[in-house]
Design a protein around this motif. Structure first.
Motif, PDB file in Angstrom:
ATOM      1  N   LEU A  41      -8.861   4.118  -1.794  1.00 21.83           N
ATOM      2  CA  LEU A  41      -7.977   4.695  -2.815  1.00 21.83           C
ATOM      3  C   LEU A  41      -8.799   5.306  -3.949  1.00 21.83           C
ATOM      4  O   LEU A  41      -8.562   6.421  -4.394  1.00 21.83           O
ATOM      5  CB  LEU A  41      -7.031   3.629  -3.379  1.00 21.83           C
ATOM      6  CG  LEU A  41      -5.907   3.149  -2.468  1.00 21.83           C
ATOM      7  CD1 LEU A  41      -5.145   2.009  -3.133  1.00 21.83           C
ATOM      8  CD2 LEU A  41      -4.945   4.293  -2.137  1.00 21.83           C
ATOM      9  N   LYS A  79     -10.499   8.568  -3.135  1.00 21.90           N
ATOM     10  CA  LYS A  79      -9.603   9.720  -3.249  1.00 21.90           C
ATOM     11  C   LYS A  79      -9.491  10.163  -4.704  1.00 21.90           C
ATOM     12  O   LYS A  79      -9.364  11.347  -4.999  1.00 21.90           O
ATOM     13  CB  LYS A  79      -8.213   9.371  -2.700  1.00 21.90           C
ATOM     14  CG  LYS A  79      -8.154   9.356  -1.199  1.00 21.90           C
ATOM     15  CD  LYS A  79      -6.717   9.532  -0.717  1.00 21.90           C
ATOM     16  CE  LYS A  79      -6.637   9.330   0.785  1.00 21.90           C
ATOM     17  NZ  LYS A  79      -5.633   8.327   1.170  1.00 21.90           N
ATOM     18  N   GLU A  80      -9.538   9.190  -5.595  1.00 15.61           N
ATOM     19  CA  GLU A  80      -9.450   9.530  -7.018  1.00 15.61           C
ATOM     20  C   GLU A  80     -10.647  10.363  -7.454  1.00 15.61           C
ATOM     21  O   GLU A  80     -10.529  11.247  -8.292  1.00 15.61           O
ATOM     22  CB  GLU A  80      -9.374   8.262  -7.877  1.00 15.61           C
ATOM     23  CG  GLU A  80      -8.128   7.434  -7.670  1.00 15.61           C
ATOM     24  CD  GLU A  80      -6.861   8.228  -7.907  1.00 15.61           C
ATOM     25  OE1 GLU A  80      -6.168   8.505  -6.908  1.00 15.61           O
ATOM     26  OE2 GLU A  80      -6.568   8.595  -9.058  1.00 15.61           O
ATOM     27  N   LEU A 129       1.243   7.088  -6.407  1.00 18.01           N
ATOM     28  CA  LEU A 129       0.098   7.944  -6.764  1.00 18.01           C
ATOM     29  C   LEU A 129       0.437   9.401  -6.463  1.00 18.01           C
ATOM     30  O   LEU A 129       0.103  10.305  -7.234  1.00 18.01           O
ATOM     31  CB  LEU A 129      -1.160   7.511  -6.000  1.00 18.01           C
ATOM     32  CG  LEU A 129      -1.796   6.181  -6.431  1.00 18.01           C
ATOM     33  CD1 LEU A 129      -2.882   5.759  -5.448  1.00 18.01           C
ATOM     34  CD2 LEU A 129      -2.370   6.273  -7.843  1.00 18.01           C
ATOM     35  N   ALA A 130       1.131   9.616  -5.350  1.00 19.35           N
ATOM     36  CA  ALA A 130       1.508  10.989  -4.972  1.00 19.35           C
ATOM     37  C   ALA A 130       2.538  11.563  -5.946  1.00 19.35           C
ATOM     38  O   ALA A 130       2.470  12.739  -6.313  1.00 19.35           O
ATOM     39  CB  ALA A 130       2.059  11.009  -3.557  1.00 19.35           C
ATOM     40  N   ARG A 188      -1.477   5.572 -13.950  1.00 18.63           N
ATOM     41  CA  ARG A 188      -2.243   5.727 -12.714  1.00 18.63           C
ATOM     42  C   ARG A 188      -3.306   4.625 -12.609  1.00 18.63           C
ATOM     43  O   ARG A 188      -3.499   4.017 -11.561  1.00 18.63           O
ATOM     44  CB  ARG A 188      -2.880   7.121 -12.690  1.00 18.63           C
ATOM     45  CG  ARG A 188      -3.421   7.499 -11.341  1.00 18.63           C
ATOM     46  CD  ARG A 188      -3.778   8.973 -11.225  1.00 18.63           C
ATOM     47  NE  ARG A 188      -4.155   9.269  -9.857  1.00 18.63           N
ATOM     48  CZ  ARG A 188      -3.309   9.685  -8.914  1.00 18.63           C
ATOM     49  NH1 ARG A 188      -2.042   9.917  -9.207  1.00 18.63           N
ATOM     50  NH2 ARG A 188      -3.726   9.888  -7.676  1.00 18.63           N
ATOM     51  N   ALA A 222      -3.495  -2.332  -7.101  1.00 15.36           N
ATOM     52  CA  ALA A 222      -4.052  -2.274  -5.748  1.00 15.36           C
ATOM     53  C   ALA A 222      -5.207  -3.262  -5.631  1.00 15.36           C
ATOM     54  O   ALA A 222      -5.310  -4.021  -4.663  1.00 15.36           O
ATOM     55  CB  ALA A 222      -4.507  -0.856  -5.424  1.00 15.36           C
ATOM     56  N   THR A 263       0.633   4.175  -2.698  1.00 12.89           N
ATOM     57  CA  THR A 263       0.266   5.560  -2.373  1.00 12.89           C
ATOM     58  C   THR A 263       1.426   6.521  -2.671  1.00 12.89           C
ATOM     59  O   THR A 263       1.196   7.633  -3.129  1.00 12.89           O
ATOM     60  CB  THR A 263      -0.178   5.720  -0.901  1.00 12.89           C
ATOM     61  OG1 THR A 263       0.743   5.022  -0.083  1.00 12.89           O
ATOM     62  CG2 THR A 263      -1.563   5.184  -0.677  1.00 12.89           C
ATOM     63  N   ASP A 264       2.653   6.073  -2.438  1.00  9.40           N
ATOM     64  CA  ASP A 264       3.795   6.934  -2.794  1.00  9.40           C
ATOM     65  C   ASP A 264       3.795   7.242  -4.285  1.00  9.40           C
ATOM     66  O   ASP A 264       4.033   8.370  -4.705  1.00  9.40           O
ATOM     67  CB  ASP A 264       5.127   6.257  -2.437  1.00  9.40           C
ATOM     68  CG  ASP A 264       5.395   6.281  -0.940  1.00  9.40           C
ATOM     69  OD1 ASP A 264       4.612   6.947  -0.221  1.00  9.40           O
ATOM     70  OD2 ASP A 264       6.364   5.622  -0.493  1.00  9.40           O
ATOM     71  N   GLN A 304       0.835  -1.199   0.000  1.00  8.91           N
ATOM     72  CA  GLN A 304       0.000   0.000   0.000  1.00  8.91           C
ATOM     73  C   GLN A 304       0.873   1.254   0.000  1.00  8.91           C
ATOM     74  O   GLN A 304       0.570   2.239  -0.681  1.00  8.91           O
ATOM     75  CB  GLN A 304      -0.920  -0.025   1.222  1.00  8.91           C
ATOM     76  CG  GLN A 304      -2.031   1.001   1.127  1.00  8.91           C
ATOM     77  CD  GLN A 304      -2.925   0.984   2.361  1.00  8.91           C
ATOM     78  OE1 GLN A 304      -2.985  -0.027   3.075  1.00  8.91           O
ATOM     79  NE2 GLN A 304      -3.592   2.081   2.614  1.00  8.91           N
ATOM     80  N   GLN A 305       1.961   1.191   0.764  1.00  8.13           N
ATOM     81  CA  GLN A 305       2.860   2.343   0.819  1.00  8.13           C
ATOM     82  C   GLN A 305       3.473   2.629  -0.561  1.00  8.13           C
ATOM     83  O   GLN A 305       3.501   3.771  -1.003  1.00  8.13           O
ATOM     84  CB  GLN A 305       3.974   2.078   1.851  1.00  8.13           C
ATOM     85  CG  GLN A 305       4.747   3.326   2.247  1.00  8.13           C
ATOM     86  CD  GLN A 305       3.833   4.379   2.880  1.00  8.13           C
ATOM     87  OE1 GLN A 305       3.057   4.071   3.781  1.00  8.13           O
ATOM     88  NE2 GLN A 305       3.883   5.601   2.370  1.00  8.13           N
TER      89      GLN A 305
END
Ligand code: ZN
Lengths: 368, 338
Positions: free
Chosen positions: A145, A148-149, A106-107, A126, A133, A103-104, A99-100
Motif C-alpha cells: 500500500l 503505491k503511495e 484510498l481510491a 489518507r 492498515a 483500498t476503496d 483491505q478492500q
C-alpha cells in the motif's frame, strides 16, 4: 483556508430563477448534513451513511467533522470484519474485507486530492487510513500500500513540484516504508540514496525548485553518515555540490532565482565558525584554516562572476556574507575595506526595498 | 459570521487609483457586519467549519479599526459558548467536533471581549477545563501537539496551545521546554522553520514557530540575521510579500512575514511604504473587505491580516496590534499582565 487567487467577475445580478436554484441547493445541502448528523449520533453505522458522507465530502472536503465521522464508520466496519477477540493477523478472509475497505477509500480520495491538493484534511485522512492498515493488516500488504503511495506522490509532485503537502507526504511515505522494511527484517531499509537521486532528478528538470534543494539539504548529512564517509570523502562531496550550484549560477549569473542562492548559502554554512543547525553540517570537523581557504576561493569565484553581471544584487550580498564569515574566523577582512564599501553601496542602489537591511549591514561592518 | 467571499472585488493594479490610497475604514466595518446576514448563499453554509475563526478574524479587524462594538458582544459570547464540548474543547460551530484551531479562536475571542468570567460561569467547563483539553494534546515525549484526538501534528497546533494557554495564564499545564525543543528541531539552515522536522521553511510556519518561542521567552534561539534576511527577501517589486521563494505575493503573508520580522526586531528590513500601498490596492473601496491580491475576491481572512499588517507598520488611525497574538496590543497586555 479562504479564497486564494479567485477572480471575482462583476457579472450581472442573479436572476430570480438563479436565486431560487441557490435556495434549493442550500436546502439539499443542509438536509444532507442534518441526516448525517442524526444517524451518526444514533450510531446507525451503515453503508448508506458512508455513501452520504462521500457525497458531503465531495461537496465540501474542508468539513473535517465529516472526515471524523467516516473514521468512526470504518472503525465499526473493521470491527465487524475482524472481531477484537480475534488475534490472528493472518486470517486471509478477515483481512481481505478490511483491505478492500481501505483500498476503496484510498481510491475515493484520489480525485479529491487532485481537485483540492491543498486541503489538509484529505491528506490527514489518507494517513489515518494507512495507519489503520498498519494496525490491522500483515506487513507485506501494508508495504505494498505504501509503495503505491510513493508512486502517487511522485505523480503529484510532477504536476505541482512545489506542493508543500506533497513534499511533506513524501517524507512520511518514505519513513513509513523504511520502518516497515526494518520490521520485515530487511538489511537495507534506508531510502536515503533513492531520495537523493530523486532530488537530483527534480532539480535537473527545474533549477528553481527550492523544495527539491531544501530536501537535498536535509538528506545530505544522513547520506554521508550512512555511507560512512571519511573526512576526505565529505570534502569531495561538498566540493561537487558547490560545483553543481556554481555551474548553474554561472549559466545565468544575473538570474533572479533565489533557490540557487539559498542552496549556495546552505553549502557555505559549513564555513561558519559553527554550522547551524549542527545537524545540517556536511563536514562537522573542518579546521578553521581550511574554512578560510574555502571562503577565499568562493570570494574569488564570485568576483569573477561579477564581470558581466554587475546588476545582480545576490553576488554583492554573498560577497559581504563570505567576508563577514571570514572575519569571524580570524578577525581579518579577506578583502580591502574599500571593496566592502562599494558592495554595500551597490546593494543600496540595486535593492532599495531592503535599504534598512543594507544600512544595518554597513553599521555592522563599519561600526565607527 | 461567515467567511463568504465577495461580493466586492479588490482594485486592479494600474487602474484609476487615486494618488493617495486611503483605508476605507467605514466600508470594512460594514463589510464585516454584513457577513452574518448572507444565509441565502450556499457559500455561507459551505464555510460553516470556519465560523469561529471568522468571528475572531472579523472581531480583531473591527478592534484594530477602532470599532470594537460593531458586533454585538452578548451574541458573540453566546455563539462562542455554544461551540464548546464537554471535554473543554471548541468546534467551529455547534455540532462540529472540537479541535485545537477553534479552541484557540474561542479563547482569543473571549479574551478580546473580556468574557473569560462568563466562560467560568456558563461554559461546559471553565478555563481550567479548556486548559486541560489543550494540554492533553501534547505528546509528552517529543513536545509536539496534535490538533485533535485523531493525532495529526503540526507546529500550528503547538503555537496555538502556547497562545491560548498564555492568554489564560495556564502555561504551567504543559511541558514548555519540550515544546521549545520541538520547534528547534524544525529549524532550517536558512534561519526559517517548517511544519515538522525536515520540512521546508514557510512564512506561515515561521510565524507560528517564532511566536511560540516568543511566548516561551526563548527568542535567543533564533538566528535573527539569517531569518531576517530570508524574510526580507519575501518582498517583491510590487511591494507585496510572498511566503516562500519563487511564489506569488499575497496579503496574508504581509502578516506572517511582518509579524515575524517584528518579533525579531527587523521590521525595518522591508519597504513599509510599498507594502502599505500593496495592501491598500487589495481592498474593495466601495463594498469593503480585502483580497489576497489586487483584482481577486475579498474575504474576512485577508481583511484582518491586511489590516493587522497595516497596523504593524504604523498606518495612521489604526489601533496597535500585538505581533505574536494578532490581537489588539492593549488586550494582550491586559490578559498576560505585561
Ligand atoms: Zn492568502
Amino acid at each position: 483556508m479562504s479564497s486564494h487567487g479567485v477572480p471575482r467577475a462583476s457579472g450581472p445580478k442573479p436572476t430570480a430563477q438563479g436565486r431560487e436554484k441557490e435556495l434549493q441547493r442550500i436546502q439539499e445541502y443542509r438536509s444532507l448534513v442534518a441526516t448525517v448528523n442524526r444517524e451518526i449520533h444514533q450510531r446507525y453505522y451503515t453503508k448508506e451513511l458512508l455513501g452520504m458522507t462521500t457525497r458531503l465530502l465531495e461537496l465540501n472536503p474542508e468539513y473535517y467533522t465529516i472526515w471524523n465521522y467516516r473514521r468512526l464508520l470504518l472503525r465499526s466496519f473493521f470491527e465487524g470484519a475482524i472481531p477484537s477477540t480475534s488475534n490472528n493477523k493472518n486470517d486471509s478472509t478477515e483481512h481481505g474485507t478490511v483491505q478492500q475497505y481501505i483500498t476503496d477509500d484510498l481510491a475515493f480520495l484520489l480525485p479529491l486530492l487532485r481537485k483540492f491538493p491543498k486541503c489538509y484534511w484529505i491528506w490527514n485522512y489518507r494517513l489515518w487510513l494507512l495507519a489503520e492498515a498498519a494496525r490491522l493488516l500483515p506487513s507485506p500488504v501494508v508495504y505494498q500500500l505504501w509503495q503505491k503511495e510513493l508512486g502517487l506522490v511522485g505523480k503529484m509532485l510532477t504536476l505541482d513540484s512545489r506542493n508543500f503537502h506533497g513534499w511533506g507526504y513524501r517524507r512520511q511515505v518514505v519513513s513509513a516504508l523504511e520502518e516497515l522494511s526494518v520490521a520485515m527484517g530487511s538489511a537495507s531499509a534506508s531510502m536515503t540514496e533513492h531520495e537523493f537521486v530523486y532530488t537530483t532528478k527534480m532539480i535537473e528538470s527545474n533549477l528553481s525548485n527550492f523544495s527539491a534543494w531544501h530536501r537535498r539539504s536535509k538528506l545530505i548529512p544522513r547520506l554521508l553518515s550512512e555511507r560512512n564517509a571519511s573526512h576526505a570523502e565529505r570534502r569531495e562531496f561538498l566540493e561537487k555540490e558547490l560545483e553543481l550550484v556554481q555551474r548553474a549560477l554561472w549559466a545565468d549569473p544575473d538570474s533572479k532565482d533565489q533557490s540557487l542562492w539559498f542552496y549556495h548559502q546552505y553549502l557555505i554554512s559549513n564555513f561558519k565558525p559553527s554550522c547551524s543547525p549542527q545537524a545540517d553540517a556536511i563536514i562537522p570537523d573542518l579546521p578553521d584554516a581550511d574554512k578560510l581557504a574555502y571562503l577565499q576561493a568562493q570570494i574569488e569565484d564570485l568576483l569573477e562572476m561579477l564581470d558581466g553581471a554587475e546588476t545582480c544584487k545576490w553576488i554583492y550580498q554573498r560577497l559581504l556574507e563570505l567576508s563577514l564569515m571570514s572575519k569571524s574566523l580570524n578577525d581579518q577582512w579577506p578583502v580591502a575595506s574599500s571593496d566592502l564599501e562599494i558592495w554595500i553601496n551597490k546593494l543600496l542602489e540595486l535593492d532599495p526595498l531592503r535599504k534598512g537591511r543594507w544600512e544595518d549591514l554597513r553599521k555592522q561592518i563599519f561600526p565607527w | 459570521m461567515s467567511l463568504v467571499s465577495g461580493p466586492g472585488r479588490a482594485q486592479v493594479a494600474g487602474g484609476n487609483l487615486p494618488n493617495e490610497l486611503q483605508l476605507a475604514v467605514e466600508k470594512h466595518v460594514k463589510y464585516i457586519q454584513s457577513l452574518d446576514t448572507r444565509k441565502d448563499e450556499l457559500e455561507y453554509w459551505l464555510t460553516e467549519h470556519l465560523r469561529l475563526n471568522g468571528v475572531y478574524w472579523g472581531l480583531t479587524a473591527l478592534h484594530l479599526l477602532g470599532h470594537p462594538d460593531a458586533l454585538p458582544r452578548h451574541e458573540t459570547v453566546e455563539f462562542v459558548l455554544s461551540c464548546q464540548h464537554d471535554n473543554g474543547g471548541f468546534g467551529p460551530a455547534p455540532g462540529h467536533d472540537p479541535h485545537m484551531l477553534y479552541t484557540v479562536s474561542a479563547v482569543q475571542i473571549l479574551v478580546t471581549v473580556d468574557a473569560l468570567d462568563e466562560l467560568e460561569k456558563r461554559g461546559k467547563t471553565g478555563r481550567e477545563g479548556v486548559g486541560r483539553y489543550i494540554a492533553q494534546l501534547q505528546d509528552r515525549d517529543d513536545g509536539s501537539f496534535a490538533g485533535d484526538e485523531w493525532g495529526e501534528t503540526d507546529t500550528r497546533f503547538l503555537f496555538g496551545a502556547l497562545n491560548a494557554l498564555s492568554l489564560m495564564r495556564l502555561l504551567s499545564y504543559i511541558d514548555v521546554t519540550k515544546a521549545v525543543a520541538y520547534v528547534q528541531a524544525c529549524a532550517n539552515f536558512d534561519g526559517g522553520y517548517g511544519v515538522s522536522p525536515g520540512a521546508e521553511s514557510h512564512a506561515g510556519q515561521i510565524f507560528v514557530c517564532v511566536g511560540a518561542l516568543a511566548i516561551a521567552d526563548r527568542l535567543d534561539l533564533v538566528d535573527k540575521d539569517r531569518l531576517g534576511s530570508w524574510l526580507s527577501e519575501r518582498q517583491l517589486n510590487n511591494g507585496g510579500l510572498n511566503g516562500r521563494p519563487e511564489k506569488l505575493e499575497d496579503v496574508c503573508y504581509s502578516w506572517w512575514v511582518m509579524s515575524s520580522l517584528a518579533m525579531i526586531g527587523k521590521l525595518g528590513w522591508i519597504d513599509k511604504d510599498k507594502l502599505s500601498k500593496f495592501i491598500l490596492q487589495c481592498q474593495d473601496p466601495e463594498l469593503g473587505g480585502m483580497a489576497d491580491r489586487p483584482g481577486d475576491a475579498v474575504d474576512v481572512f485577508h481583511t484582518v491580516f491586511g489590516i493587522a499588517g497595516l497596523s504593524l507598520i504604523g498606518y495612521p488611525g489604526l489601533k496597535p496590534v500585538d505581533p505574536i497574538y494578532c490581537m489588539p496590543l492593549e488586550v494582550v497586555n491586559r490578559a498576560v499582565g505585561r
